[in-house]
Write an enzyme that holds these catalytic residues in place. Structure first.
Site, PDB file in Angstrom:
ATOM      1  N   HIS A   1      45.724  37.920  56.123  1.00 45.94           N
ATOM      2  CA  HIS A   1      45.908  39.109  55.037  1.00 45.94           C
ATOM      3  C   HIS A   1      46.961  39.965  55.329  1.00 45.94           C
ATOM      4  O   HIS A   1      47.827  40.634  54.313  1.00 45.94           O
ATOM      5  CB  HIS A   1      44.579  39.775  54.682  1.00 45.94           C
ATOM      6  CG  HIS A   1      43.316  39.355  53.915  1.00 45.94           C
ATOM      7  ND1 HIS A   1      43.786  38.994  52.452  1.00 45.94           N
ATOM      8  CD2 HIS A   1      42.036  38.982  54.132  1.00 45.94           C
ATOM      9  CE1 HIS A   1      42.460  38.665  52.015  1.00 45.94           C
ATOM     10  NE2 HIS A   1      41.753  38.385  53.075  1.00 45.94           N
TER      11      HIS A   1
ATOM     12  N   GLY B   1      34.144  40.381  57.083  1.00 45.29           N
ATOM     13  CA  GLY B   1      35.583  40.939  57.520  1.00 45.29           C
ATOM     14  C   GLY B   1      36.330  41.569  56.346  1.00 45.29           C
ATOM     15  O   GLY B   1      36.106  41.084  55.035  1.00 45.29           O
TER      16      GLY B   1
ATOM     17  N   GLN C   1      43.433  44.682  51.603  1.00 42.97           N
ATOM     18  CA  GLN C   1      42.664  44.412  50.527  1.00 42.97           C
ATOM     19  C   GLN C   1      41.989  45.574  49.547  1.00 42.97           C
ATOM     20  O   GLN C   1      41.514  45.548  48.623  1.00 42.97           O
ATOM     21  CB  GLN C   1      41.327  43.708  51.082  1.00 42.97           C
ATOM     22  CG  GLN C   1      41.900  42.186  51.500  1.00 42.97           C
ATOM     23  CD  GLN C   1      40.466  41.525  51.942  1.00 42.97           C
ATOM     24  OE1 GLN C   1      39.983  41.748  53.381  1.00 42.97           O
ATOM     25  NE2 GLN C   1      39.698  40.828  51.445  1.00 42.97           N
TER      26      GLN C   1
ATOM     27  N   HIS D   1      41.668  34.703  59.446  1.00 42.39           N
ATOM     28  CA  HIS D   1      41.601  35.038  57.928  1.00 42.39           C
ATOM     29  C   HIS D   1      42.026  36.371  57.577  1.00 42.39           C
ATOM     30  O   HIS D   1      42.948  36.603  56.776  1.00 42.39           O
ATOM     31  CB  HIS D   1      40.027  34.652  57.508  1.00 42.39           C
ATOM     32  CG  HIS D   1      39.827  34.925  56.148  1.00 42.39           C
ATOM     33  ND1 HIS D   1      39.386  33.988  55.006  1.00 42.39           N
ATOM     34  CD2 HIS D   1      40.134  36.286  55.355  1.00 42.39           C
ATOM     35  CE1 HIS D   1      39.607  34.769  53.871  1.00 42.39           C
ATOM     36  NE2 HIS D   1      39.565  36.094  53.997  1.00 42.39           N
ATOM     37  N   GLU D   2      41.575  37.146  58.364  1.00 43.81           N
ATOM     38  CA  GLU D   2      42.008  38.582  58.178  1.00 43.81           C
ATOM     39  C   GLU D   2      43.355  38.917  58.687  1.00 43.81           C
ATOM     40  O   GLU D   2      44.004  39.672  57.795  1.00 43.81           O
ATOM     41  CB  GLU D   2      40.960  39.690  59.110  1.00 43.81           C
ATOM     42  CG  GLU D   2      39.547  39.554  58.584  1.00 43.81           C
ATOM     43  CD  GLU D   2      39.344  39.422  57.082  1.00 43.81           C
ATOM     44  OE1 GLU D   2      39.878  40.320  56.064  1.00 43.81           O
ATOM     45  OE2 GLU D   2      38.079  38.838  56.804  1.00 43.81           O
TER      46      GLU D   2
ATOM     47  N   CYS E   1      36.323  34.987  50.238  1.00 46.50           N
ATOM     48  CA  CYS E   1      37.121  36.056  50.483  1.00 46.50           C
ATOM     49  C   CYS E   1      36.808  37.002  49.268  1.00 46.50           C
ATOM     50  O   CYS E   1      36.531  36.548  48.087  1.00 46.50           O
ATOM     51  CB  CYS E   1      38.558  35.785  50.315  1.00 46.50           C
ATOM     52  SG  CYS E   1      39.511  37.199  50.498  1.00 46.50           S
ATOM     53  N   LEU E   2      36.433  38.322  49.721  1.00 49.62           N
ATOM     54  CA  LEU E   2      36.151  39.333  48.775  1.00 49.62           C
ATOM     55  C   LEU E   2      37.258  39.488  47.839  1.00 49.62           C
ATOM     56  O   LEU E   2      37.103  40.136  46.819  1.00 49.62           O
ATOM     57  CB  LEU E   2      35.947  40.512  49.455  1.00 49.62           C
ATOM     58  CG  LEU E   2      34.416  40.569  50.355  1.00 49.62           C
ATOM     59  CD1 LEU E   2      34.522  41.933  51.166  1.00 49.62           C
ATOM     60  CD2 LEU E   2      33.427  40.243  49.761  1.00 49.62           C
TER      61      LEU E   2
HETATM   62 ZN   LIG Z   1      39.956  37.557  52.777  1.00 49.79          ZN
END
Ligand SMILES: [Zn+2]
Length: 180
Positions: free
Chosen positions: A141, A46, A51, A137-138, A95-96
């Site tokens: 963000h 995701g 991000q 989660h997304e 998470c990236l």
């Molecule tokens: Zn993330």
């Protein structure tokens, strides 16, 4: 074209609240494609537009593609909103934008979402388990929230200290190399 870079904690832009998208333009579709390219390259399941440093409410999710033999089947959601949530589940999240860290996070087990797709149509989606977790989660963000905000203070501060040390070392390394 080179892939866009994923912002990493503690980049302050990850804390911004993203703006709603007023119209699904070619620019938004191109951004969605960039996001998918980055997500599949990293690899991740995701990604949210902020991000990549673009503060608009756009997310991409594909939770199944990393399994062997699975096809890619991305969901691209514009202005996603959770309208119903139910139950509780705990997953070990990463998470990236939060390098080298994973932790258990409790979230809703099932969610119902409303969003717009890339053709500008309203969609309603029900998800459970990992997919539901990933949507939550997304969407976090988009509100400037990271999964480390949802763990204990002790665990978070341990990670923040480790990350600060890592960044200090990265800053110091180039200097020591120029001496050679
Ligand atoms: Zn993330």
């Amino acid at each position: 074209m080179p892939l866009r870079r994923v912002l990493q904690f503690p980049d302050r832009r990850l804390r911004d609240v993203s703006k709603p998208i007023e119209a699904v333009t070619d620019e938004i579709r191109a951004l969605a494609q960039d996001m998918l390219d980055v997500m599949y390259d990293e690899p991740g399941i995701g990604l949210a537009a902020p991000q990549l440093g673009v503060p608009v409410r756009l997310i991409v999710v594909d939770v199944g593609w990393t399994e062997e033999g699975a096809e890619k089947s991305p969901r691209v959601l514009v202005n996603p909103e959770i309208v119903e949530s139910e139950g509780k589940t705990t997953w070990n999240e990463g998470c990236l934008s939060v390098p080298e860290f994973q932790a258990d996070v409790e979230r809703a087990e099932r969610v119902r979402l409303r969003a717009t797709d890339l053709d500008g149509n309203a969609v309603e989606i029900e998800a459970e388990g990992l997919e539901a977790v990933c949507f939550q989660h997304e969407i976090d963000h988009l509100d400037g929230v990271l999964f480390i905000d949802r763990i204990s203070r002790l665990k978070r501060s341990m990670y923040v200290r480790r990350r600060e040390k890592q960044l200090r070392q990265e800053r110091e390394e180039p200097g020591s190399q120029t001496a050679v």
